[in-house]
Write a protein that holds these residues in place. Structure first.
Motif, PDB file in Angstrom:
ATOM      1  N   THR A   1      15.216 -11.160  13.382  1.00  0.00           N
ATOM      2  CA  THR A   1      16.656 -11.354  13.578  1.00  0.00           C
ATOM      3  C   THR A   1      17.367 -10.142  14.152  1.00  0.00           C
ATOM      4  OG1 THR A   1      17.212 -10.568  11.336  1.00  0.00           O
ATOM      5  CG2 THR A   1      16.662 -12.913  11.591  1.00  0.00           C
ATOM      6  N   GLN A   2      16.707  -8.955  14.119  1.00  0.00           N
ATOM      7  CA  GLN A   2      17.322  -7.696  14.536  1.00  0.00           C
ATOM      8  C   GLN A   2      18.564  -7.383  13.706  1.00  0.00           C
ATOM      9  OE1 GLN A   2      17.829  -7.398  18.794  1.00  0.00           O
ATOM     10  NE2 GLN A   2      15.733  -8.015  19.219  1.00  0.00           N
ATOM     11  N   GLN A   3      18.624  -7.916  12.491  1.00  0.00           N
ATOM     12  CA  GLN A   3      19.718  -7.628  11.575  1.00  0.00           C
ATOM     13  C   GLN A   3      19.188  -6.776  10.436  1.00  0.00           C
ATOM     14  OE1 GLN A   3      21.536 -11.345  10.460  1.00  0.00           O
ATOM     15  NE2 GLN A   3      22.568 -11.570  12.430  1.00  0.00           N
ATOM     16  N   LEU A   4      19.606  -5.504  10.436  1.00  0.00           N
ATOM     17  CA  LEU A   4      19.116  -4.520   9.470  1.00  0.00           C
ATOM     18  C   LEU A   4      19.942  -4.587   8.182  1.00  0.00           C
ATOM     19  CD1 LEU A   4      17.294  -1.978   8.970  1.00  0.00           C
ATOM     20  CD2 LEU A   4      19.214  -0.634   9.850  1.00  0.00           C
ATOM     21  N   THR A   5      19.264  -4.625   7.019  1.00  0.00           N
ATOM     22  CA  THR A   5      19.940  -4.588   5.720  1.00  0.00           C
ATOM     23  C   THR A   5      19.222  -3.586   4.827  1.00  0.00           C
ATOM     24  OG1 THR A   5      18.590  -6.258   4.609  1.00  0.00           O
ATOM     25  CG2 THR A   5      20.410  -7.064   5.984  1.00  0.00           C
ATOM     26  N   ASP A   6      19.865  -3.304   3.654  1.00  0.00           N
ATOM     27  CA  ASP A   6      19.194  -2.407   2.714  1.00  0.00           C
ATOM     28  C   ASP A   6      17.902  -3.032   2.180  1.00  0.00           C
ATOM     29  OD1 ASP A   6      20.355  -4.403   1.220  1.00  0.00           O
ATOM     30  OD2 ASP A   6      21.510  -3.074  -0.087  1.00  0.00           O
ATOM     31  N   LYS A   7      17.768  -4.373   2.265  1.00  0.00           N
ATOM     32  CA  LYS A   7      16.533  -5.028   1.832  1.00  0.00           C
ATOM     33  C   LYS A   7      15.368  -4.725   2.798  1.00  0.00           C
ATOM     34  CE  LYS A   7      18.206  -7.177  -1.810  1.00  0.00           C
ATOM     35  NZ  LYS A   7      18.179  -8.614  -1.932  1.00  0.00           N
ATOM     36  N   SER A   8      15.685  -4.233   4.022  1.00  0.00           N
ATOM     37  CA  SER A   8      14.620  -3.814   4.937  1.00  0.00           C
ATOM     38  C   SER A   8      13.903  -2.588   4.379  1.00  0.00           C
ATOM     39  CB  SER A   8      15.201  -3.501   6.323  1.00  0.00           C
ATOM     40  OG  SER A   8      15.849  -4.635   6.867  1.00  0.00           O
ATOM     41  N   ASP A   9      14.668  -1.667   3.766  1.00  0.00           N
ATOM     42  CA  ASP A   9      14.057  -0.524   3.081  1.00  0.00           C
ATOM     43  C   ASP A   9      13.232  -0.980   1.883  1.00  0.00           C
ATOM     44  OD1 ASP A   9      15.086   1.312   4.824  1.00  0.00           O
ATOM     45  OD2 ASP A   9      16.616   2.109   3.471  1.00  0.00           O
ATOM     46  N   VAL A  10      13.706  -2.011   1.186  1.00  0.00           N
ATOM     47  CA  VAL A  10      12.979  -2.519   0.005  1.00  0.00           C
ATOM     48  C   VAL A  10      11.600  -3.034   0.424  1.00  0.00           C
ATOM     49  CG1 VAL A  10      12.965  -4.253  -1.834  1.00  0.00           C
ATOM     50  CG2 VAL A  10      15.104  -3.096  -1.222  1.00  0.00           C
ATOM     51  N   TYR A  11      11.528  -3.763   1.556  1.00  0.00           N
ATOM     52  CA  TYR A  11      10.234  -4.266   2.030  1.00  0.00           C
ATOM     53  C   TYR A  11       9.291  -3.096   2.331  1.00  0.00           C
ATOM     54  CZ  TYR A  11       6.739  -6.923   4.626  1.00  0.00           C
ATOM     55  OH  TYR A  11       5.559  -7.478   5.043  1.00  0.00           O
ATOM     56  N   SER A  12       9.797  -2.091   3.062  1.00  0.00           N
ATOM     57  CA  SER A  12       8.956  -0.940   3.403  1.00  0.00           C
ATOM     58  C   SER A  12       8.473  -0.231   2.145  1.00  0.00           C
ATOM     59  CB  SER A  12       9.739   0.032   4.290  1.00  0.00           C
ATOM     60  OG  SER A  12      10.187  -0.604   5.468  1.00  0.00           O
ATOM     61  N   PHE A  13       9.353  -0.131   1.138  1.00  0.00           N
ATOM     62  CA  PHE A  13       8.959   0.511  -0.118  1.00  0.00           C
ATOM     63  C   PHE A  13       7.873  -0.299  -0.821  1.00  0.00           C
ATOM     64  CE2 PHE A  13       9.514   1.478  -4.675  1.00  0.00           C
ATOM     65  CZ  PHE A  13       9.319   2.856  -4.628  1.00  0.00           C
ATOM     66  N   GLY A  14       7.931  -1.629  -0.706  1.00  0.00           N
ATOM     67  CA  GLY A  14       6.874  -2.455  -1.282  1.00  0.00           C
ATOM     68  C   GLY A  14       5.517  -2.143  -0.675  1.00  0.00           C
ATOM     69  N   VAL A  15       5.489  -1.879   0.655  1.00  0.00           N
ATOM     70  CA  VAL A  15       4.235  -1.501   1.313  1.00  0.00           C
ATOM     71  C   VAL A  15       3.738  -0.165   0.749  1.00  0.00           C
ATOM     72  CG1 VAL A  15       3.131  -0.955   3.513  1.00  0.00           C
ATOM     73  CG2 VAL A  15       4.873  -2.750   3.410  1.00  0.00           C
ATOM     74  N   VAL A  16       4.666   0.791   0.542  1.00  0.00           N
ATOM     75  CA  VAL A  16       4.288   2.093  -0.032  1.00  0.00           C
ATOM     76  C   VAL A  16       3.710   1.901  -1.441  1.00  0.00           C
ATOM     77  CG1 VAL A  16       5.155   4.330  -0.807  1.00  0.00           C
ATOM     78  CG2 VAL A  16       5.968   3.367   1.343  1.00  0.00           C
ATOM     79  N   MET A  17       4.283   0.997  -2.226  1.00  0.00           N
ATOM     80  CA  MET A  17       3.756   0.745  -3.575  1.00  0.00           C
ATOM     81  C   MET A  17       2.309   0.259  -3.518  1.00  0.00           C
ATOM     82  SD  MET A  17       7.053  -1.025  -5.476  1.00  0.00           S
ATOM     83  CE  MET A  17       6.283  -1.086  -7.094  1.00  0.00           C
ATOM     84  N   LEU A  18       1.982  -0.602  -2.533  1.00  0.00           N
ATOM     85  CA  LEU A  18       0.592  -1.058  -2.394  1.00  0.00           C
ATOM     86  C   LEU A  18      -0.308   0.081  -1.912  1.00  0.00           C
ATOM     87  CD1 LEU A  18       0.869  -4.650  -0.867  1.00  0.00           C
ATOM     88  CD2 LEU A  18       0.866  -3.925  -3.253  1.00  0.00           C
ATOM     89  N   GLU A  19       0.228   0.983  -1.080  1.00  0.00           N
ATOM     90  CA  GLU A  19      -0.554   2.156  -0.655  1.00  0.00           C
ATOM     91  C   GLU A  19      -0.970   2.975  -1.869  1.00  0.00           C
ATOM     92  OE1 GLU A  19       0.198   4.593   3.015  1.00  0.00           O
ATOM     93  OE2 GLU A  19       2.121   3.570   2.862  1.00  0.00           O
ATOM     94  N   MET A  20      -0.083   3.096  -2.870  1.00  0.00           N
ATOM     95  CA  MET A  20      -0.414   3.903  -4.046  1.00  0.00           C
ATOM     96  C   MET A  20      -1.490   3.237  -4.895  1.00  0.00           C
ATOM     97  SD  MET A  20       3.014   5.897  -5.288  1.00  0.00           S
ATOM     98  CE  MET A  20       4.324   4.731  -4.982  1.00  0.00           C
TER      99      MET A  20
END
Length: 639
Positions: A496-515
Motif C-alpha cells: 500500500t506504500q502507507q507507513l504506520t508504527d505497525k510497520s516497525d512492529v512487523y520488523s521487530f517481530g523478525v528480530v525476535m525470531l532472529e534471537m
C-alpha cells in the motif's frame, strides 16, 4: 587498461568506461570470453582482432570511439562500430549500420488478440485476449549475460519460468520494453495476469510480490541476479456499499463545492499571511553560520544537550579519519571511532560528498535528535557543520550490534535470559519513539544490525537515517516511498506504500525470531518467518517445534523460560494485517510480564563476563546472565 566487469565470471564479458589508447590484440584471445562491450570510450588507431580470437566470442562493440582502421582477422561474429572514423571507409559500412546498434527489443506477442481495445487502466491478457487488471512492475537484472534484447528464445524461457514458479497458467506473463540503462542493468517491464477473472486477490498479490521482491523466484542463469520494483495494484472497490441516485449525488456535490470554495478562500488568505510572517522571520535570521553551543547567535540550532564541533576537532580525534578508526559504513557515509579531549569515546557519522542535505534540513534533523532521550536509544552528543562537512557525533556503544553477537562475530555468547532483556530494551526504545517523542517517529529500518549493545549488554536502538516524523495531520499512516531492508519489510507497507508504527512492529517481530534462530531473515531463498510458521508444533511443550531451527547456543539449555509465550508474541507481531498486530507498548508489557512471572528483573542491569577458552559451556548455567569472550576491550581507544 583497467576493465570493469559486471558479472560473477569476469572472463565472459568485458565492459568499462573512460578508457583511451590503442586496443590490445590480446584482449580478444581469452578462451572463455563471450562479449567485449567498450562503447563510448576514447580508443584510437587500428582495431586489430588478431588470429587467436576466442571461439566463444559472439559480440564486439566499440560504438562512438576514435578507431580509424580495422583488421578483423578470423572473427566473423557480430561487430558493431557505429560512430568511429573508420565508418567513412566503404569496406567497413556493414559494421556501421544503425540496425546493428538497435535491434528490435523482445515483446510478448498479443497479435492474436487483433484490435481488441481495453480501457486505459486495463490490458489484454496474452492467454485469453480478455481485458484484465495485471500486476505490473519492472525487473532490473544487475549482471545479465544476455546482451541481445531481441533474443526470443531466452525471453520466452524467462516467461515460462515466471509462470511455473508463480503458479500461473501458461500465457499469464507479458514482457515488453527490454532495454539497458546507464548502469548497464537490463530492465524489463512485466505484466502478470490473473488466471481467471479481471483481478488478483490481495493474498495472490502478496504472494507474487513476496516471491519477486525477496528473491524466492530465481531467474534463468543467463539473466543472473535481479531486483523487482512493483507498481501499486488497483484492487476493486469494496462491494455491498449503498448506492444513491444521480440527482442526489449532484445535489450533494453542489453543496460540497460551495462549502469547499468558501473554505478555500479563507485558507488561502490565512496561508498568505502565514507565509509572509515566515519569510520575514527567515530574512531576519539568515542561515549563514553556526557558532559553538552557548554563544549568542540567532542562527544556531536550538539544542538540548548536544554541542557544536569544528571540523578540525573531529579530524584530530579520529587521526584524520584514518581507516583504522573506521567502524562502519552505509549509504549516508562512514562511521568513525574518536576520542574527545578528556577521554570520552564517540562514534562520528560523516556524510560522504554528494549525500549532504541542505543546511536548514540538517539543522532541523539535529534539533529533533537532540530532543530524543531514552536509555534504549543511542544518544546524540553533537554535530559538525563546518568546511562543507555534515557530521553527527553519537555516544560510542562498545559491544557492537546484536547481529554480530548472534552470528558469533563479536565473540559474545548471549544466553536466553539476556536475549529476553535485549528484546525488552529494544521494544522500550521503539515504544518511546512511537508514543512519547514529539513529534512521534517511525524508525522504518528496525533490524538486528541497528540494535547496539553497551558495555553491560543493554540494547540501544540506533541509525535513524530512514526515520519518518508523524505530524498531527498524518496520524494513522504516512503515504511514502517504500524504504527499509529486505526481509524486515512489512508486507502491508510494501503493497500500500502507507507507513504506520505497525510497520516497525512487523520488523521487530523478525528480530525476535532472529534471537531464536540466530539466522538472518533470508538465507538461500528461505524466509525466516515462513520457516518458523511451518515448523510450529503446538504439542511440543518444551521447544514449540522449533528445536531444529534454534541457535545452538540456546538449543542446549535445559530451561528456556517463557519460550512459548515469547514465540507467540513474535508471531502476533508478524500478522499480515497491521490492525492484527500489537503496539510496541503492548509488546513491552508482555515481555515484562513474561520476565516477572519467572522471577526475573525487568530493569537494565550490568552484566558479568567470563572468558571461555577451549570449549563453550552452557550459557544458561551459573549465576551470570551471559558469558562470552570479548574481541576488544570495553573501552577501545582510537588508533
Amino acid at each position: 587498461m583497467t576493465n570493469v566487469c559486471f558479472h560473477a565470471d569476469c572472463s565472459r564479458v568485458i565492459q568499462s568506461g573512460g578508457l583511451s589508447g590503442k586496443v590490445p590484440e590480446a584482449l580478444f584471445s581469452f578462451p572463455q570470453l563471450q562479449q567485449v562491450i567498450l562503447d563510448y570510450n576514447h580508443f584510437n588507431g587500428t582495431l586489430q582482432l588478431g588470429t587467436s580470437v576466442s571461439k566463444q566470442l559472439n559480440l564486439v562493440s566499440f560504438i562512438n570511439n576514435n578507431l580509424s582502421e580495422l583488421v578483423t582477422g578470423g572473427y566473423t561474429e557480430s561487430l558493431i562500430l557505429v560512430g568511429n572514423p573508420l565508418c567513412n571507409q566503404s569496406s567497413n559500412k556493414k559494421y556501421c549500420t544503425r540496425s546493428q546498434q538497435s535491434p528490435v527489443p523482445y515483446s510478448t506477442s498479443v497479435v492474436n488478440c487483433g484490435s481488441n481495445l481495453c480501457p486505459p487502466d486495463q490490458s489484454p491478457s496474452p492467454q485469453s485476449c480478455s481485458c484484465a487488471y495485471p500486476f505490473q512492475g519492472v525487473m532490473y537484472f544487475i549482471a545479465p549475460l544476455v546482451r541481445d534484447v531481441s533474443n526470443r528464445t531466452l525471453f520466452q524461457e524467462l516467461e515460462k519460468k515466471l509462470e511455473t514458479v508463480l503458479d500461473l497458467t501458461p500465457g499469464s506473463v507479458f514482457l515488453q520494453n527490454v532495454s539497458f540503462n546507464n548502469d548497464f542493468y537490463m530492465q524489463i517491464y512485466v505484466k502478470i495476469f490473473p488466471s481467471s477473472g479481471m483481478y488478483f486477490s490481495r493474498s495472490e498479490i502478496q504472494d507474487i510480490g513476496f516471491d519477486l521482491s525477496n528473491q524466492t523466484f530465481k531467474a534463468p542463469s543467463s539473466f543472473g541476479p535481479y531486483y523487482f520494483i512493483a507498481f501499486t495494484y488497483p484492487f476493486p472497490a469494496v462491494e455491498g456499499r449503498s448506492t444513491m441516485s444521480v440527482g442526489l449525488k449532484i445535489g450533494i456535490a453542489a453543496c460540497c463545492a460551495l462549502l469547499v470554495i468558501g473554505l478555500l478562500v479563507v485558507t488561502i488568505y490565512a496561508l498568505r499571511q502565514r507565509r509572509r510572517a515566515e519569510r520575514a522571520i527567515e530574512r531576519s535570521k539568515a542561515f549563514g553560520s553556526w557558532t559553538r553551543s552557548g554563544e549568542e547567535n540567532s542562527d544556531a540550532p536550538q539544542l538540548k544537550g548536544a554541542r557544536w564541533f569544528s571540523y578540525e576537532e573531529l579530524r584530530r580525534c579520529t587521526n584524520n579519519f584514518s581507516v583504522s578508526n573506521e567502524i562502519g559504513s552505509g549509504g549516508y557515509g562512514k562511521v568513525y571511532r574518536g576520542m574527545l579531549p578528556g577521554g570520552p569515546i564517540v562514534a562520528i557519522k560523516r556524510a560522504q560528498q554528494g549525500s549532504t542535505q541542505g543546511a536548514l534540513e540538517f539543522k532541523t534533523e539535529i534539533e529533533l535528535l537532540s530532543r530524543v532521550h531514552h536509555k534504549n536509544l543511542v544518544s546524540l552528543v553533537g554535530f559538525c557543520f563546518d568546511q562543507g562537512e555534515q557530521m553527527l557525533v553519537y555516544e560510542f556503544v562498545p559491544n557492537g550490534t546484536l547481529r554480530e553477537s548472534l552470528s558469533g562475530k563479536s565473540g559474545i555468547l548471549l544466553d536466553w535470559r539476556r536475549r529476553l532483556r535485549i528484546a525488552l530494551g529494544s521494544a522500550r526504545g521503539l515504544a518511546y519513539l512511537h508514543e512519547l517523542a514529539d513529534p512521534p517517529i517511525i524508525h522504518r529500518d528496525v533490524k538486528s544490525s541497528n540494535i547496539l549493545l553497551d558495555e553491560n549488554l543493554n540494547a540501544k536502538v540506533a541509525d535513524f537515517g530512514l526515520s519518518k516524523l508523524i505530524s498531527d495531520d498524518e496520524k494513522g499512516h504516512v503515504s511514502t516511498q517504500v524504504k527499509g531492508t529486505m526481509g524486515y519489510l512489512d508486507p502491508e507497507y510494501y503493497l500500500t506504500q502507507q507507513l504506520t508504527d505497525k510497520s516497525d512492529v512487523y520488523s521487530f517481530g523478525v528480530v525476535m525470531l532472529e534471537m531464536i534462530t540466530a539466522k538472518q531473515p533470508i538465507v538461500k531463498g528461505k524466509y525466516i518467518v515462513r520457516e518458523v510458521k511451518m515448523a510450529i508444533d503446538a504439542s511440543d511443550e518444551e521447544s514449540y517445534g522449533l528445536k531444529e531451527l534454534m541457535d545452538p547456543v540456546i538449543q542446549i539449555a535445559t530451561n528456556l523460560i517463557g519460550f512459548r509465550k515469547y514465540t507467540e508474541l513474535a508471531l502476533r507481531c508478524l500478522e499480515e494485517l497491521a490492525a492484527d498486530r500489537p503496539t510496541m507498548s503492548d509488546v513491552v508489557k508482555e515481555i515484562e510480564m513474561l520476565l516477572q512471572s519467572n522471577g526475573l528483573s525487568t530493569h537494565s542491569q550490568s552484566a558479568s563476563s567470563s572468558t571461555i577458552s577451549g570449549s563453550r559451556k552452557d550459557p544458561s548455567e551459573g549465576a551470570f546472565d551471559y558469558s562470552g569472550a570479548y574481541s576488544f576491550s570495553a573501552k577501545p581507544e582510537p588508533k
